[in-house]
Scaffold this motif. Structure first.
Motif, short mmCIF file in Angstrom:
data_model
loop_
_atom_site.label_atom_id
_atom_site.label_comp_id
_atom_site.label_asym_id
_atom_site.label_seq_id
_atom_site.Cartn_x
_atom_site.Cartn_y
_atom_site.Cartn_z
N VAL A 421 0.84 -1.20 0.00
CA VAL A 421 0.00 0.00 0.00
C VAL A 421 0.88 1.25 0.00
O VAL A 421 0.63 2.21 -0.74
CB VAL A 421 -0.94 -0.01 1.23
N LEU A 422 1.93 1.25 0.81
CA LEU A 422 2.82 2.41 0.88
C LEU A 422 3.61 2.57 -0.42
O LEU A 422 3.82 3.70 -0.89
CB LEU A 422 3.78 2.23 2.06
N ALA A 423 4.03 1.46 -1.02
CA ALA A 423 4.83 1.53 -2.24
C ALA A 423 4.01 2.05 -3.42
O ALA A 423 4.57 2.65 -4.35
CB ALA A 423 5.41 0.15 -2.58
N LEU A 424 2.69 1.82 -3.41
CA LEU A 424 1.84 2.34 -4.49
C LEU A 424 1.89 3.87 -4.54
O LEU A 424 1.70 4.45 -5.61
CB LEU A 424 0.39 1.87 -4.30
N GLY A 425 2.15 4.49 -3.40
CA GLY A 425 2.20 5.95 -3.36
C GLY A 425 3.59 6.51 -3.23
O GLY A 425 3.75 7.73 -3.05
N SER A 426 4.61 5.65 -3.29
CA SER A 426 5.99 6.14 -3.17
C SER A 426 6.92 5.22 -3.95
O SER A 426 6.60 4.79 -5.05
CB SER A 426 6.37 6.22 -1.68
N LEU A 460 -6.28 -4.02 -3.63
CA LEU A 460 -4.82 -3.97 -3.71
C LEU A 460 -4.33 -4.61 -5.01
O LEU A 460 -3.42 -4.08 -5.67
CB LEU A 460 -4.21 -4.68 -2.50
N ARG A 461 -4.94 -5.72 -5.41
CA ARG A 461 -4.57 -6.34 -6.69
C ARG A 461 -4.84 -5.38 -7.84
O ARG A 461 -4.02 -5.25 -8.77
CB ARG A 461 -5.34 -7.64 -6.89
N SER A 462 -5.97 -4.70 -7.79
CA SER A 462 -6.30 -3.75 -8.85
C SER A 462 -5.30 -2.60 -8.88
O SER A 462 -4.85 -2.17 -9.95
CB SER A 462 -7.72 -3.20 -8.63
N GLY A 463 -4.90 -2.11 -7.70
CA GLY A 463 -3.91 -1.04 -7.64
C GLY A 463 -2.56 -1.46 -8.19
O GLY A 463 -1.89 -0.67 -8.88
N LEU A 464 -2.16 -2.68 -7.93
CA LEU A 464 -0.88 -3.18 -8.45
C LEU A 464 -0.92 -3.30 -9.97
O LEU A 464 0.07 -2.99 -10.65
CB LEU A 464 -0.56 -4.54 -7.82
N ARG A 465 -2.05 -3.75 -10.51
CA ARG A 465 -2.17 -3.84 -11.98
C ARG A 465 -2.10 -2.47 -12.61
O ARG A 465 -1.43 -2.26 -13.63
CB ARG A 465 -3.47 -4.54 -12.36
N GLN A 466 -2.79 -1.50 -12.03
CA GLN A 466 -2.79 -0.15 -12.60
C GLN A 466 -1.43 0.52 -12.46
O GLN A 466 -1.03 1.32 -13.32
CB GLN A 466 -3.89 0.68 -11.92
N ASP A 467 -0.72 0.23 -11.38
CA ASP A 467 0.59 0.85 -11.16
C ASP A 467 1.60 0.41 -12.21
O ASP A 467 2.42 1.21 -12.69
CB ASP A 467 1.08 0.49 -9.76
N GLY A 468 1.57 -0.86 -12.58
CA GLY A 468 2.46 -1.35 -13.62
C GLY A 468 3.80 -1.84 -13.14
O GLY A 468 4.45 -2.65 -13.80
N ARG A 469 4.27 -1.38 -11.99
CA ARG A 469 5.56 -1.83 -11.46
C ARG A 469 5.40 -3.19 -10.78
O ARG A 469 4.36 -3.47 -10.19
CB ARG A 469 6.11 -0.82 -10.46
#
Length: 522
Positions: A421-426, A460-469
């Motif tokens: 969660v923290l890495a998605l924003g940093s 969280l899975r959706s956020g990881l897919r959208q982030d791309g990293r």
């Protein structure tokens, strides 16, 4: 059931009384005289133009039209995932078809005598099978597809016109007696009306086309008033307004913003109902079949138990010093069916995905996880929607899935999810570096050895897919190497349960095929 439902139920009872009198008091001869008189008046109105028009209207009750109406309702309900409505609809078709077939054989009433029958017909005439079939279809369509309110009222008018035109055409063509049509209409309307309002009431299973989850219940009208009354009487909080709040982040309850009269302050509420309990049972059954039994995957037996558990965890979190919402207790809306749990409302707090994640915020969030570990607690649902930030401090909400004295594996999952969660924003390297100040590299390595699709929330899975990293891969590179932790567990119970579910599914498909055949859907 509403007033109109009671009217139709009373009419159905009246039909039963008339049938009793026909069988035991010989009322049939009087009804025959009345029917013959009314049909005589109608036959006198026949003309070439009217006959041509009525023969066209006869299609409204044809087997082809009934089939179209049935499949329209069934496919529409399935398309919008209204599976309960579809099941009730098929049940209404089966019950009405069986009842009509039985009654026509019992009464054995012939078609009108002494007049020319201009329409098509088969079998005995009482009650009118097409009127029953069409009535079930149009009322079923309304309660499966049309939202309550002005649109449903208009749809009922349209349905009334449809049934009226069909009734007039059948009487004009001499296919049915007037009592056949009247009694058939009452049965065709009363059966689905009573069934839908009893088994899938609109208050619990609303028909809506707004975006949202099926878990979110309508809190307007009577339910909203009941919530305010329960909160005021049982918790001593003078609630004056209840509105939905933060629906996007909740899939297992209906989150609410409750305004209190005295101070005008807001409280947070979560409405739980029997539908959420059933969803929880199916969710945990699916996890048992797919992954074996993980800790604390037993389903709750009642809605009350579910709410009591969350209220208990809220108190545990506050006593342990976890920055979570202050609990105010829970109130009973409908015994064993609906409860609302009330907590502090974090005014001004924002979801962590909406703020800048700096070192101070990372340290605070990781400190919350360390506090959970030391207090013997696991949150089990760490995701952006459940991690709020206010005045630079992290706040944890939604402790419904939390666990007391969890296994090390469960605690490790909390750490991995918070770091993601923290890495998605940093930056993952920054998060890892700050995490090593609170957790050992071995603890972090163990956390990501336990991380996989099962342990991640859908948000969280959706956020990881959208982030791309590849954030999980990066954390595993930074941490010491660890083999993935196996979480599959096999047992005789799991094997037997899987076999039972598969066998039940196959039996269900067979029964559906048989039911569809009998309901003339195939």
């Amino acid at each position: 059931m509403s007033r109109s439902g009671h009217y139709w139920a009373a009419l159905a009872v009246g039909v039963l009384i008339v049938w009793f009198l026909v069988v035991f008091v010989n009322l049939g001869s009087q009804l025959d005289e009345i029917d013959a008189t009314i049909l005589g008046w109608i036959i006198d109105l026949r003309s070439r133009t009217m006959t041509s028009a009525m023969r066209r209207l006869e299609f409204l009750g044809s087997s082809e039209m009934v089939l179209i109406l049935r499949w329209s309702g069934l496919l529409g309900a399935l398309a919008f995932k209204r599976f309960r409505h579809a099941l009730v609809f098929v049940g209404c078709i089966l019950v009405s078809s069986a009842l009509t077939a039985t009654l026509t054989q019992i009464f054995g009433r012939p078609r009108p005598l002494g007049i020319e029958i201009l329409g098509s017909w088969s079998g005995f005439s009482h009650p009118s099978a097409p009127m029953v079939e069409v009535g079930v279809c149009v009322i079923g369509l309304i309660y499966m597809m049309v939202p309550r309110g002005v649109w449903r009222s208009r749809a009922k008018v349209v349905a009334g016109v449809y049934l009226g035109l069909l009734a007039v055409s059948r009487l004009y063509l001499g296919v049915d007696h007037p009592t056949d049509v009247v009694f058939g209409t009452i049965l065709g309307v009363a059966i689905p009306l009573i069934a839908f309002r009893t088994l899938v009431p609109t208050d619990v299973f609303p028909i809506t086309y707004k975006r949202g989850r099926s878990a979110h219940l309508d809190v307007g009208g009577e339910r909203g008033e009941a919530i305010k009354r329960a909160v005021s009487e049982q918790l001593g909080l003078a609630a004056v307004d209840v509105v939905p709040f933060g629906l996007d982040g909740s899939a297992g309850s209906t989150p609410l913003r409750i305004t209190v009269a005295d101070s005008g302050a807001a409280l947070f509420g979560k409405l739980y109902a029997a539908t959420h309990l059933r969803a929880d049972r199916w969710y945990k059954l699916g996890r048992t079949l797919l992954y074996g039994r993980l800790e604390d995957e037993a389903a709750f037996s009642t809605v009350r138990r579910l709410v009591q558990y969350e209220d208990y965890l809220l108190h545990m979190m506050k006593e342990a010093g976890i920055p979570s919402a202050k609990p105010y207790g829970f109130a009973e809306i409908t015994p064993e069916r609906e409860y609302v749990i009330v907590t502090e409302f974090f005014e001004g707090a924002r979801e962590i995905s909406e703020v800048t994640v700096d070192e101070a915020l990372i340290d605070d969030a990781l400190g919350v996880v360390r506090c959970l570990w030391e207090s013997g607690l696991a949150h089990r649902d760490i995701k952006p929607a459940n991690v709020l930030v206010r005045d630079g401090k992290v706040l944890l909400i939604d402790v419904a899935f939390s666990e007391v004295r969890p296994s090390p594996w469960r605690q490790a999952v909390d750490l991995a999810n918070m770091m993601l969660v923290l890495a998605l924003g940093s930056d993952p390297d920054l998060v890892y570096a700050r995490a090593t100040r609170v957790f050992s590299p071995d603890e972090i390595a163990e956390a990501f050895a336990a991380t996989r699709g099962l342990t991640l929330t859908s948000q969280l899975r959706s956020g990881l897919r959208q982030d791309g990293r590849d954030l999980i891969g990066r954390f595993r590179e930074l941490a010491p190497h660890r083999e993935p932790i196996r979480i599959q567990t096999w047992s005789l119970r799991r094997i037997g349960l899987t076999f039972a579910v598969v066998a039940s599914g196959l039996a269900g498909v067979l029964l559906i095929v048989i039911a569809f055949s009998r309901a003339r859907l195939l």
